[in-house]
Enzyme design. Sequence first.
Site, PDB file in Angstrom:
ATOM      1  N   LEU A 232      16.652 -15.518  52.613  1.00 15.48           N
ATOM      2  CA  LEU A 232      17.099 -16.661  51.832  1.00 15.48           C
ATOM      3  C   LEU A 232      17.140 -17.932  52.674  1.00 15.48           C
ATOM      4  CD1 LEU A 232      18.199 -17.630  49.098  1.00 15.48           C
ATOM      5  CD2 LEU A 232      20.500 -17.089  49.938  1.00 15.48           C
ATOM      6  N   ASP A 233      16.418 -18.956  52.215  1.00 15.00           N
ATOM      7  CA  ASP A 233      16.399 -20.288  52.834  1.00 15.00           C
ATOM      8  C   ASP A 233      15.949 -20.266  54.296  1.00 15.00           C
ATOM      9  OD1 ASP A 233      17.207 -21.478  50.482  1.00 15.00           O
ATOM     10  OD2 ASP A 233      19.332 -21.518  51.020  1.00 15.00           O
ATOM     11  N   GLU A 234      15.179 -19.250  54.689  1.00 13.22           N
ATOM     12  CA  GLU A 234      14.735 -19.156  56.072  1.00 13.22           C
ATOM     13  C   GLU A 234      13.218 -19.083  56.198  1.00 13.22           C
ATOM     14  OE1 GLU A 234      16.774 -16.191  58.328  1.00 13.22           O
ATOM     15  OE2 GLU A 234      18.759 -16.815  57.646  1.00 13.22           O
TER      16      GLU A 234
END
Length: 289
Positions: A232-234
């Site tokens: 997530l979000d990486e």
Amino acid sequence: MIYPEYILTLSCQDQRGIVHRVSGFLADHGCNIIDSAQFGDQEEHRFFMRVHFSREDSAVSDEALRAAFADLARDMQLEWDLHDAHYKPRVMLMVSKIGHCLNDLLFRYKSGLLPVEIPAIVSNHMDFYQLAASYNIPFHHLPLATGAPETAKLAQEAKIIELMDMHQVDLVVLARYMQILSPSLCARLKGKAINIHHSFLPSFKGAKPYAQAHHRGVKLIGATAHFVTGDLDEGPIIEQDVERVDHSMDAATLSAIGRDVECVVLARAVKWFVEHRVLQNGSKTVVFK
């Protein structure tokens, strides 16, 4: 005379003579380079290149050009794509209940600033169906109740995949779509989905991040556009920007500034992607601006 134009992107293990061989190939096949950019990653020993060129010899067909370059690519062990420079990629936008990024992308599309086609807008809420209608873009409401079981989530994502296939989508943009995608959908969208999220120094997660930032007294706020991955979000970062803020600004002001930054950062990332300026380099990206 108007000639067909292409954008060639490639990457490979760094080696001598890549630019010479590629440019020589294009010259030998009746092509003229309009602009070119390249980068050698010395840490990873990888080479990246983007070439915009025209095919000016009518005796060389599109099929012959692609077949001949495939032979060169095999010899040099290139990972490559050859794109029609005038083709407008088909982009599906996904949104929940926060619409500033959606509104900004639609305006840029309508005004010709974003060279794409938008065949569908998907949302788990009904908030923006009228906005979609004002641009004559089909709006697909695919609700997903809070706390819905995994079976319901996968059924909803199956409809998303069906729309992608139906509309031959080249890119999915999560324009503040506030649902976590399943690992299987993330895998299917690898390299073909862009997300936007706020960036704080320090970082704040969870509810009301701008209120948290205001309480902490941050001096910089910003946004990050990145490829979607199962982490997530990486995912690999495409673009970032920041704005300086100070003690006189309340949480609502910080949020307004943050919305503006998110719009600009996401629009840049989408534009660079559809212009074939973004090449993935492991957990990073190479962006030829």
